[in-house]
Scaffold this active site. Structure first.
Site, PDB file in Angstrom:
ATOM      1  N   GLU A  25       3.920  -3.891   7.968  1.00  0.00           N
ATOM      2  CA  GLU A  25       2.577  -3.513   8.447  1.00  0.00           C
ATOM      3  C   GLU A  25       1.569  -4.662   8.360  1.00  0.00           C
ATOM      4  O   GLU A  25       0.436  -4.485   7.889  1.00  0.00           O
ATOM      5  CB  GLU A  25       2.064  -2.293   7.664  1.00  0.00           C
ATOM      6  CG  GLU A  25       2.830  -1.031   7.971  1.00  0.00           C
ATOM      7  CD  GLU A  25       2.223   0.220   7.335  1.00  0.00           C
ATOM      8  OE1 GLU A  25       1.204   0.108   6.628  1.00  0.00           O
ATOM      9  OE2 GLU A  25       2.784   1.307   7.544  1.00  0.00           O
ATOM     10  N   GLU A  59       9.076   4.040   9.472  1.00  0.00           N
ATOM     11  CA  GLU A  59       8.231   4.894   8.631  1.00  0.00           C
ATOM     12  C   GLU A  59       7.662   5.988   9.520  1.00  0.00           C
ATOM     13  O   GLU A  59       6.941   5.702  10.476  1.00  0.00           O
ATOM     14  CB  GLU A  59       7.090   4.123   7.964  1.00  0.00           C
ATOM     15  CG  GLU A  59       7.526   3.144   6.888  1.00  0.00           C
ATOM     16  CD  GLU A  59       6.352   2.576   6.109  1.00  0.00           C
ATOM     17  OE1 GLU A  59       5.352   3.311   5.904  1.00  0.00           O
ATOM     18  OE2 GLU A  59       6.428   1.405   5.699  1.00  0.00           O
TER      19      GLU A  59
END
Length: 503
Positions: A173, A292
């Protein structure tokens, strides 16, 4: 009663069912590791301190891969802290979750756990506070076969044979300003390309995942993928996608339609990746690792991290209690992932234990299945062979977030070896039963192997340690077969599985 129909033809395939679609995620966050998978004082704990009850539930869940050790945690992680004699390992501040990391579990312990559970490891490297050399050192430690420093260190720590980890995430991320070492797309793309290039000098057959957007709501969504893939296209196999946008906030109809957003996310990333492919005149196609995803109630008290001078070990964090509607949405998100199996080649439900998880534990005590456990386990078990392209006719209803959406969403798989067809379906109506008719072409007369439905007149029912099975999937007695057609009534806010075989 609403009515809908589905036509299934084994000749029309999307692509193979990929076992990696049924991956999960273990991060050093809250109680996922400590008192989750690792609890040395537990009655079922083995010699390595791993809970046997959690290992059994992980196998039952059907998890194929596990991503480790983060997540936000990895962007500040020093992997070497977690190897060697446990009593000599340092305690560190974990800035990502304002906690203390005792490093009782590290690479070697995690790999032993993977072998006990039969899952494939998916390792993430720190590209937040670290870079190329540290990724190479970890790769050598895990996979090295030569007489070299880090390979010999692994041997000295008790693992003579290399771990041969195939799939590696290049950071986590990095588009998010909350991330330690957050970078612009240009900065990250360059670093990821350099890291990937160097790792392939060690092993050209690694499977590498570049960071995509952490959400489709990010202001850089789309442009991030374009820039990063322009830098990394020839050096990586996957671009990641993450989403936790899904939670019921009083608008049940929109929540049940969350898969509309996942469909859009996947199709947007595919379009961007293919545009980079065309512009760069590349031959290969980039796949998506949706590594995710889950329902997550981010505004609840259990998602508030410690602060100030409080740096606890394994605090209670992100321990959402999932209800029936949450399970229906998770089942629908799996339908979306399967529907895009031509481009989604891996996915990880985040996370496995305690932290927004299908499995819950008490420290030293009981473990139980949350509602979301059931659609994941049944889909992982029965989605076999090829994913089929369906013709669906369904009434629609209006939602505040997504406009008009169909009441029915479904996907089917076909196993060419056995001839078995499995239909996964959700009724997204909040009020009405849906009479479903499924026509299966090309298999002749059918017989019903099983019809299960997960539903509850109270969609807010949630499992607890005292009662985790009252509203597990039950036989759908309305299901019937006539020739090449099956019919069943799906209650509102429900997820169902229909398994068929040649007569």
């Amino acid at each position: 009663m609403l009515t809908a129909s589905v036509t299934v033809d084994p000749a029309f395939t999307v692509g193979p069912v990929r076992s990696r679609t049924f991956g999960s995620f273990v991060e050093h966050l809250g109680r996922c590791v400590y008192t989750g998978i690792h609890d040395p004082g537990h009655p079922t704990a083995d010699a390595d301190g791993f809970r046997g009850d959690v290992i059994d539930l992980t196998r039952e869940l059907g998890v194929s891969t596990v991503r480790y050790p983060g997540g936000n945690f990895v962007s500040g992680y020093r992997w070497e802290d977690g190897v060697g004699p446990v009593d000599e390992r340092p305690r560190r501040l974990d800035l990502a979750w304002h906690s203390t990391e005792p490093n009782l579990v590290g690479v070697d312990e995690f790999m032993r756990w993977c072998r006990k559970t039969g899952v494939e490891p998916m390792m993430a490297v720190n590209l937040g506070t670290r870079g190329v050399q540290d990724a190479l050192d970890l790769l050598e430690y895990c996979n090295g076969t030569s007489d070299t420093h880090f390979a010999n260190l692994r041997r000295a720590n008790g693992a003579e044979e290399p771990y041969d980890i195939r799939m590696w995430c290049l950071g986590n991320e990095m588009d998010g300003p909350w991330q330690i070492g957050h970078k612009t797309a240009e900065e990250y793309g360059r670093l990821a390309a350099e890291t990937a290039r160097a790792m392939r000098m060690v092993d050209p057959d690694l499977e590498l995942v570049a960071c995509g957007s952490s959400s489709s709501t990010m202001p850089t969504f789309g442009s991030w993928e374009q820039t990063v893939l322009t830098e990394t296209y020839e050096h990586v196999d996957f671009v990641s996608a993450h989403v936790y946008y899904y939670e019921e906030d009083g608008d049940l109809a929109s929540f049940l339609a969350s898969a509309v957003n996942m469909d859009h996310f996947i199709e947007s990333v595919v379009a961007t990746a293919d545009a980079v492919r065309a512009a760069g005149k590349h031959e290969k196609r980039i796949a998506i690792s949706f590594d995710e995803w889950n329902v997550w109630y981010q505004k609840r008290a259990e998602s508030k991290v410690p602060e100030g001078d409080d740096w606890p070990v394994a605090p209670v964090l992100l321990e959402d209690k999932y209800n029936v509607a949450d399970a229906v949405v998770v089942g629908n998100l799996l339908i979306s992932l399967l529907r895009h199996t031509d481009r989604v080649h891996a996915a990880s439900l985040a996370q496995l234990v305690n932290v927004i998880a299908p499995i819950m534990t008490e420290p030293g005590g009981r473990s139980w299945r949350q509602t979301i456990f059931h659609p994941f386990a049944l889909t992982a078990r029965h989605a076999v062979g090829e994913v089929l392209r369906l013709a669906i006719e369904s009434p629609s209803h209006d939602t505040a977030k997504y406009g008009a959406v169909s009441a029915l969403d479904a996907v089917a798989t076909h196993d060419p070896e056995t001839g078995e067809v499995t239909v996964f379906a959700v009724n997204r109506s909040t009020t009405d039963d849906l009479e479903l008719s499924v026509a299966v072409r090309g298999l002749g007369d059918l017989r019903l192997l099983e019809a299960l439905t997960l539903s509850n007149p109270d969609h807010t029912w949630a499992a607890t340690a005292d009662d985790s099975e009252s509203f597990a999937p039950r036989a759908n007695e309305s299901a019937s077969v006539s020739g090449e057609r099956i019919a069943a009534v799906l209650p509102p806010v429900s997820w169902s599985i229909l398994r068929l075989a040649r007569g």
